[in-house]
Design a protein around this motif. Structure first.
Motif, PDB file in Angstrom:
ATOM      1  N   ARG A 589       0.868  -1.182   0.000  1.00  0.00           N
ATOM      2  CA  ARG A 589       0.000   0.000   0.000  1.00  0.00           C
ATOM      3  C   ARG A 589       0.907   1.235   0.000  1.00  0.00           C
ATOM      4  O   ARG A 589       2.040   1.195   0.495  1.00  0.00           O
ATOM      5  N   PRO A 590       0.433   2.369  -0.528  1.00  0.00           N
ATOM      6  CA  PRO A 590       1.303   3.533  -0.704  1.00  0.00           C
ATOM      7  C   PRO A 590       1.934   4.037   0.584  1.00  0.00           C
ATOM      8  O   PRO A 590       3.080   4.473   0.585  1.00  0.00           O
ATOM      9  N   TRP A 591       1.223   3.977   1.687  1.00  0.00           N
ATOM     10  CA  TRP A 591       1.746   4.569   2.916  1.00  0.00           C
ATOM     11  C   TRP A 591       3.018   3.887   3.394  1.00  0.00           C
ATOM     12  O   TRP A 591       3.852   4.495   4.061  1.00  0.00           O
ATOM     13  N   LYS A 592       3.183   2.622   3.050  1.00  0.00           N
ATOM     14  CA  LYS A 592       4.302   1.856   3.600  1.00  0.00           C
ATOM     15  C   LYS A 592       5.641   2.367   3.074  1.00  0.00           C
ATOM     16  O   LYS A 592       6.658   2.314   3.789  1.00  0.00           O
ATOM     17  N   LEU A 593       5.689   2.856   1.836  1.00  0.00           N
ATOM     18  CA  LEU A 593       6.955   3.323   1.283  1.00  0.00           C
ATOM     19  C   LEU A 593       7.507   4.495   2.087  1.00  0.00           C
ATOM     20  O   LEU A 593       8.721   4.621   2.262  1.00  0.00           O
ATOM     21  N   TYR A 819      -0.572   6.886  11.188  1.00  0.00           N
ATOM     22  CA  TYR A 819      -1.875   7.370  10.729  1.00  0.00           C
ATOM     23  C   TYR A 819      -2.194   6.845   9.331  1.00  0.00           C
ATOM     24  O   TYR A 819      -3.363   6.626   8.990  1.00  0.00           O
ATOM     25  N   GLU A 820      -1.165   6.620   8.510  1.00  0.00           N
ATOM     26  CA  GLU A 820      -1.402   6.088   7.173  1.00  0.00           C
ATOM     27  C   GLU A 820      -1.797   4.614   7.230  1.00  0.00           C
ATOM     28  O   GLU A 820      -2.463   4.109   6.334  1.00  0.00           O
ATOM     29  N   ASP A 821      -1.377   3.923   8.278  1.00  0.00           N
ATOM     30  CA  ASP A 821      -1.677   2.501   8.418  1.00  0.00           C
ATOM     31  C   ASP A 821      -3.149   2.278   8.728  1.00  0.00           C
ATOM     32  O   ASP A 821      -3.687   1.196   8.461  1.00  0.00           O
ATOM     33  N   ILE A 822      -3.812   3.285   9.305  1.00  0.00           N
ATOM     34  CA  ILE A 822      -5.196   3.077   9.759  1.00  0.00           C
ATOM     35  C   ILE A 822      -6.173   3.971   9.005  1.00  0.00           C
ATOM     36  O   ILE A 822      -7.297   4.177   9.460  1.00  0.00           O
ATOM     37  N   ALA A 848      -0.229  13.742  11.104  1.00  0.00           N
ATOM     38  CA  ALA A 848       0.062  13.641   9.674  1.00  0.00           C
ATOM     39  C   ALA A 848       1.260  14.501   9.298  1.00  0.00           C
ATOM     40  O   ALA A 848       1.409  15.628   9.769  1.00  0.00           O
ATOM     41  N   CYS A 849       2.115  13.935   8.437  1.00  0.00           N
ATOM     42  CA  CYS A 849       3.272  14.692   7.950  1.00  0.00           C
ATOM     43  C   CYS A 849       3.211  14.875   6.432  1.00  0.00           C
ATOM     44  O   CYS A 849       3.860  15.759   5.893  1.00  0.00           O
ATOM     45  N   PHE A 854      -2.773  13.064   3.435  1.00  0.00           N
ATOM     46  CA  PHE A 854      -3.815  13.092   4.462  1.00  0.00           C
ATOM     47  C   PHE A 854      -5.063  13.785   3.936  1.00  0.00           C
ATOM     48  O   PHE A 854      -6.191  13.408   4.299  1.00  0.00           O
ATOM     49  N   GLN A 855      -4.913  14.800   3.101  1.00  0.00           N
ATOM     50  CA  GLN A 855      -6.090  15.440   2.522  1.00  0.00           C
ATOM     51  C   GLN A 855      -6.918  14.443   1.718  1.00  0.00           C
ATOM     52  O   GLN A 855      -8.145  14.434   1.784  1.00  0.00           O
ATOM     53  N   LYS A 856      -6.250  13.563   0.976  1.00  0.00           N
ATOM     54  CA  LYS A 856      -6.978  12.544   0.215  1.00  0.00           C
ATOM     55  C   LYS A 856      -7.746  11.608   1.146  1.00  0.00           C
ATOM     56  O   LYS A 856      -8.865  11.186   0.863  1.00  0.00           O
ATOM     57  N   ILE A 857      -7.109  11.261   2.281  1.00  0.00           N
ATOM     58  CA  ILE A 857      -7.796  10.407   3.257  1.00  0.00           C
ATOM     59  C   ILE A 857      -9.057  11.086   3.756  1.00  0.00           C
ATOM     60  O   ILE A 857     -10.135  10.467   3.828  1.00  0.00           O
TER      61      ILE A 857
END
Length: 1307
Positions: A589-593, A819-822, A848-849, A854-857
């Motif tokens: 998933r994108p957040w992991k990179l 935060y990207e993980d959840i 969020a960094c 985060f806006q997309k989330i």
């Protein structure tokens, strides 16, 4: 001692004898060179298998090889029949292509030695008969060595053109000449060579040995060339000559044995020569022996004569005997050592042959083991990856991957300023995916695992084709009639790109948590699954290690986001350093990179998988695989109805996910229609799973969750549902992240799932995997999909909101970027409980960094909340990036966030505004209310004029608004005009009751209309603050009592009421409108903060003057100008301030003095001022006050035509009193005779007469011709004139100055 080569009385016979030896010397000089090049040829032709004989490789009959006996039996193929061998056939073909005449001597060679002995390949280029038993270049003769160099075209690359031009068999070719020398010498009838021919022989052979390309620096060739010179000049030793002669004699003997007809005379002469040489050696030995005998007699005589010294002689004799004994012992020892060395050499040679045999056997065993493992791995992949559930509603319904799979929509990501951004480049071929290390990112359910499974099955197909050399038969499926079949895609059809990989290893990372070595993952997930006994597993493990060292392999790592590193050093699963032949493809998933801290250098290729490329084609394939859809007409009708259903219910965005697409299709076929939100879809999925274990039905009569209202099988299983959701939450937010997705019996027991395990496995909500490598039988468990676990966790949070503060808050603090993980949990929560989602979004917003991510989330969460008809949407978002397509949703999210917003970035263009106008109601002009939601259709609409309220944006630090001029963006306050002359679509408003953006530090506006009252209020309030603010305005229009033209400038508001305006490239009265009434103490204007090489042009002097006059608290003005106009000078002189500093283009910085009171200011210091500007019409008190000051530079400005005599006198007196004056600038708009009279006899060094805008007209040339010579110290003159400079040149003629510059300015 040099030998006498004149063995024969006849000179020409002796010449022939020398020529024979010369051939042997030349052959010795070429042998090492030919042997070295044969090794290169072996590499060029490729590696054979080492098992095939030449009989196997030649078809029968082969011209010149095969001979038939009676009964049609071929003598050559009697023991071995022709067989195909791909590697050996290729080598044979390559040897043939290297043969100059395409006729290799196959009888000479042993093909099974091609892989190990380069000489066996070289024998293919020898003459066809007699060389089969020759085992090395050294054993070959001169004719053989030259034949190889002639027949093998490889030697064209290592010999100069002079050796091969004209090309063989032309007799003028140097190599042909050399071979002909050998033939002439061997086939001679009289064994005679003339002096001329012998000289030519030596010259030709020496030329070959000295070939400049390679042989010139070859050690053996150098030695042989030297020997040729010694032989030619009779400098060769007798013993060396004898050895060479013997070798020449053996060469002739061998030539006879191979069937080459050598003249008897030649053989006889060589034998005769050899006999004579041996006779000479024997005679020499006899002479030596004779001399020894004479010596002995003299010794005996001496003994007789010296009897009186007998004792001494006896002692000498004893010592001599002892010496002889010692020498004898040493000789015996040397002989024994030589024997031992020869024995050891024989033993070593035998051992090497044994090792070679063992190596060949080991290679055969390795090849066989690799083929066996390849077959077992393909069977494993066919069992585990070739089929998958075609319906999330029924685990028993499976379809072949090939029947349903459609290629994904995949885009290339490019590196841009330290991050990766999507491009428009679509990836459609495997060759674009396969690199040393490729990452494929995609959201949950986007098809990452399916893509890897399809890649594996494609590789299996091409690998089987390679292994069997037969086409792979594809298993047919019971399709509907052929006209309903989906067209075959050309995406990812380059299967040959997979052919280069000997092995493909597919690893699911969620099953190898806490393991970082890829080889260990392969052992646990593949080897332990394929092999049963521990012994077989160990052998396979060692074999895989060898394979990954020597063969090209592809390792597929699926689900990096589901993997946890066992330590802080390994952010990625790793290959050991020796496995350099392996390529990696990693899905995540994108957040992991970002979270994994992977450096850019490790990401060779990054691809983004958007989902299904053609979702409706996939839906057609799914329908065709159903048992109730076998009629083509029925399939067409159903698919057409399904497409209409998707558009009607706005489900298109969900079809990109293969998992959701399959669920939507199957649910629709079963009669369940979805309304386009994820919570409803996952509720349906869970309901279908519960139904498999318990078919009891019941409805929720009252539930706070809209997505559960229509379900029938969840309420009877609500206890299971609650326990599953509780476990899903605690596992997902576990301290041990390695147990968050894959867990064991211990975690099942801990979260009270052990007693419900069988039910969970029957439903399919949980899946179990046997741990094959453990000593005791055990299983690991996981939810059927991570997104299912995330939905259940969101449900638990919706029912237990207290866990947000008690659990999730700490989890976000302990794990960086978690935060990207959840984020999926937040999206589900938005559809289940918006109050809890609002609370969770605040925590995630603070953590969020990556603002854009985060806006997309938040946008996805907002859409889910709207789709579930939630009220009170107040999702937290501090950083807004509006780029047109998302303005509708972000406009609504803004309503609840002004107090926390930190940055605002808007970029709009005409096409966006056009879309706004076509999708909104004209009467929708108010800001959105934070406690209201829009319907599904309304969420995409925005007003024709929308308003962002900036009144409470106390945390806002950065504002950037860029648009096209026609888009109509207006920033205003309550005192601004109520309407404008042009339409405005987006308004930023501020009230008078609150501080104006107290935290802002940067404002960038482009093509924006700004209210002057709003901007002035902002500036004045920032004068009260302790931080600097920069405001960049590009092509902006100011609105005051009217609309002003565009201007461009940068402004900085600093502490202590300082204000700078710089980079002014477009001036407008609107620019000066912004200054009116500001509480400025120090004002700087001009270009000094940029790289431009010109100053400010004040075009609107009146507006400029009015603005400056309105600055009641102004104390200091610093201004950079390109030119001083009377209006500007008047405006500057009228200022009642302490200091006016002027920087005139290409002049020194200066200070404007307009009043005598300025001389008493503390800031005034003559020593620190380069230049003082005064008006030629200044008041007498100012001119008097300047008398005698240490002024070095003075500029006289203003109008000179109205000077009266009194003023001229005052100026003259002042100038004469300035003894330190060196630089004088006359900057007037009209010259005056009185002005020139005031300059007489000054001690100045530099004089500038300068009006940049209007030029200087020389009306008093005669007077100037008298004035200028009076300036005795004058060194530099600079004029700006408008009329003919020839007049001025006459004035300047004869002046003794160092520098003159005339700038002609047009009228």
């Amino acid at each position: 001692m040099f030998a006498n080569t004149n063995i024969f009385t006849d000179k020409e016979t002796t010449n022939w004898f020398k020529a024979c030896i010369a051939l042997t010397v030349t052959k010795d000089g070429l042998s090492s060179f030919v042997e070295s090049e044969l090794q290169k040829i072996q590499t060029t032709v490729g590696r054979s298998c080492g098992n095939c004989s030449i009989e196997k490789l030649l078809s029968c009959p082969t011209n010149g090889i095969c001979k038939k006996k009676k009964g049609n039996t071929c003598i050559f193929h009697q023991s071995q029949q022709p067989q195909n061998c791909k590697s050996c056939d290729q080598v044979k073909q390559n040897i043939t292509s290297l043969h100059r005449f395409n006729g290799p001597s196959w009888r000479n060679t042993q093909a099974e030695r091609w892989a190990t002995q380069p000489w066996e390949i070289g024998k293919c280029f020898l003459p066809p008969d007699g060389y089969s038993g020759v085992s090395s270049v050294q054993e070959s003769d001169f004719n053989g060595v030259i034949s190889i160099m002639l027949n093998c075209t490889h030697f064209q690359t290592c010999l100069s053109s002079s050796c091969l031009l004209p090309p063989p068999p032309d007799k003028q070719c140097l190599l042909e000449k050399v071979r002909q020398i050998g033939r002439d010498i061997r086939h001679t009838s009289d064994c005679k060579v003339s002096d001329a021919h012998l000289q030519d022989y030596f010259q030709t052979l020496s030329t070959l040995l000295a070939d400049p390309k390679c042989l010139l620096n070859d050690p053996s060739a150098k030695i042989s060339k030297t020997k040729l010179g010694d032989l030619q000049n009779d400098r060769m030793s007798l013993s060396e000559l004898g050895e060479l002669l013997k070798e020449a004699y053996r060469t002739l003997k061998n030539a006879n044995e191979v069937g080459e007809r050598v003249s008897e005379a030649a053989e006889r002469k060589l034998a005769e020569c050899l006999e004579q040489l041996e006779a000479s050696l024997q005679a020499g030995e006899q002479r030596i022996q004779s001399r020894i005998d004479d010596g002995k007699q003299r010794i005996e005589q001496a003994i007789q004569d010296g009897k009186q010294h007998i004792g001494v002689k006896i002692q000498d004799g004893e010592r001599c005997i002892e010496s002889k004994i010692d020498n004898g012992k040493q000789h015996i020892e040397h002989t024994i050592q030589d024997g031992e060395k020869r024995i050891e050499a024989k033993i070593q040679d035998g051992a090497n042959r044994i090792i070679q045999t063992n190596s060949e056997q080991a290679e055969q065993n390795y090849t066989r083991s690799v083929e066996e493992m390849l077959g077992a791995l393909m069977i494993h992949y066919d069992r585990t990856l070739s089929h998958f559930p075609s319906s999330p509603l029924n685990d028993w319904c499976h379809a072949r991957l090939d029947d349903v799979y459609m290629p994904p929509y995949m885009l290339l990501m490019e590196k841009d300023k330290g991050s990766f951004k999507k491009t428009e480049t679509q990836i459609t071929k495997y060759q674009n995916v396969l690199n040393q290390q490729t990452f494929i990112q995609g959201e949950a359910g986007s098809g990452k695992s399916s893509f890897l499974a399809k890649l594996v099955m494609d590789w299996c197909g091409i690998a089987k084709t390679t292994q069997t050399r037969e086409p792979v038969m594809i298993q047919e499926t019971n399709y509907a009639e052929s006209d309903t079949r989906a067209k075959k895609s050309t995406f990812f059809d380059d299967l040959t790109s997979l052919k280069s990989y000997k092995f493909v290893f597919y690893i699911t990372l969620r099953d190898s948590v806490k393991v970082f070595e890829i080889l260990q993952m392969i052992r646990e997930q593949l080897i332990d699954e394929i092999y049963s006994s521990q012994e077989d597993r160990e052998k396979a493990y060692r074999l895989v290690n060898e394979i990954m060292k020597h063969e090209r392999c592809l390792v597929l790592l699926d689900g990096l986001d589901e993997w946890k590193s066992p330590d802080d050093r390994h952010h990625l699963p790793t290959l050991v350093a020796i496995h350099t032949q392996c390529d990696l493809v990693i899905t995540t998933r994108p957040w992991k990179l970002a979270e994994a801290k992977i450096p850019d250098s490790k990401v060779e290729t990054l691809l983004h998988l958007e989902g299904v490329n053609e979702p409706f084609d996939v839906s057609l394939r799914i329908l065709r695989c159903r048992e109730d859809c076998t009629n083509s007409e029925d399939v067409k009708n159903k698919h057409s109805a399904f497409v209409s259903y998707v558009y009607r219910n706005h489900l298109c965005d969900l079809l990109a996910s293969p998992m959701l697409l399959t669920l939507i299709v199957q649910a629709w076929v079963e009669g369940t229609e979805l309304k386009g939100n994820k919570c409803q879809i996952y509720s349906l999925l869970l309901e279908s799973l519960f139904k498999k274990a318990n078919s009891e039905e019941d409805h929720f009569h009252k539930t706070p969750f809209p997505c559960l209202k229509e379900t029938r099988y969840i309420k009877p299983n609500i206890e299971h549902f609650n326990r599953f959701s509780e476990a899903a939450f605690h596992l997902l937010f576990s301290e041990k992240k390695e147990n968050s997705l894959v867990f064991g019996i211990e975690q099942l027991t801990q979260y009270k799932l052990y007693e419900r395990k069988d039910f969970a496995l029957r439903t399919g909500i949980l899946s179990a995997t046997r741990k094959a490598s453990t000593l005791r039988s055990s299983s690991s468990f996981s939810f059927v999909h991570k997104s299912v676990q995330e939905f259940l966790a969101a449900y638990y949070i919706a029912c237990n909101c207290h866990v947000i503060d008690e659990v999730i808050s700490g989890y976000l603090k302990r794990h960086e970027n978690s935060y990207e993980d959840i984020y999926e949990v937040l999206i589900f929560l938005c559809g289940l409980n918006i109050s809890a989602a609002n609370e969770l979004s605040i925590l995630m917003n603070n953590a969020a960094c990556d603002c854009n991510r985060f806006q997309k989330i938040i946008l996805d969460g907002y859409k889910e909340a709207v789709a579930n008809e939630q009220d009170g949407i107040r999702l937290a978002l501090s950083h807004f990036e509006i780029y047109g397509h998302n303005i509708g949703e972000l406009y609504n999210i803004w309503a609840s966030n002004p107090s926390v917003v930190r940055s605002f970035d808007m970029e709009l263009y005409d096409y966006v505004i056009t879309e706004m106008n076509t999708s909104v109601d004209d009467d929708y002009t108010e800001s959105p209310k934070p406690d209201k939601h829009n319907s599904t259709t309304e969420s995409s609409k925005i007003a024709s004029r929308i308003e962002f309220d900036l009144s409470s944006c106390d945390e806002l630090t950065d504002i950037r608004i860029a648009t096209q001029a026609s888009c109509g963006i207006w920033i205003k306050d309550s005192t601004s005009l109520p309407a404008l002359e042009f339409p405005t679509r987006i308004v930023f408003n501020s009230s008078d009751s609150s501080p104006m953006l107290p935290s802002v530090v940067q404002i960038n506006l482009e093509n924006v209309t700004v209210s002057s009252t709003w901007l002035r209020k902002l500036f004045n309030e920032h004068f009260k603050l302790e931080h600097e603010m920069t405001c960049d305005l590009f092509k902006c229009r100011m609105v005051g009592d009217k609309l002003f033209p565009c201007f461009t400038a940068s402004m900085t508001i600093g502490v202590n009421n300082t204000f700078e305006i710089f980079n002014i490239s477009e001036e407008s009265p609107g620019l000066w409108e912004t200054l009116r009434g500001l509480n400025i103490k120090t004002l700087s204007l001009g270009m000094h903060d940029c790289d431009l090489d010109f100053g400010l042009k004040v075009k609107y002097a009146s507006s400029f003057s009015q603005a400056l006059t309105s600055l009641k608290n102004l104390e200091t003005l610093r201004i950079d100008v390109e030119a001083i106009t009377p209006d500007l000078l008047s405006a500057l002189h009228s200022l009642d301030i302490k200091l006016v500093a002027l920087n005139l283009y290409d002049h020194l910085d200066g200070l404007i003095l307009s009043d005598v009171g300025m001389l008493s200011q503390p800031s005034f210091s003559v020593s620190q001022i380069d230049l003082i500007y005064i008006d030629v019409n200044s008041k007498p008190d100012l001119l008097t006050a300047l008398h005698g000051l240490n002024i070095k530079g003075l500029s006289l400005c203003g109008s000179g035509e109205s000077l009266d005599l009194n003023q001229v006198s005052l100026l003259g007196t002042l100038l004469t009193s300035l003894e330190q004056l060196e630089y004088l600038c006359i900057y007037v708009n009209n010259e005056s005779l009185g002005l020139w009279s005031a300059l007489n006899f000054l001690n100045i060094k530099i004089l500038h007469i300068h009006i940049r805008c209007e030029g200087f007209k020389v009306n008093h040339a005669a007077y100037l011709s008298t004035l200028l010579p009076s300036l005795k110290n004058l060194e530099t003159i600079k004029f700006y004139v408008t009329d003919d400079i020839s007049v001025l040149l006459e004035v300047l003629y004869g002046l003794k100055i160092k520098s003159l510059k005339l700038n002609e300015t047009p009228d």
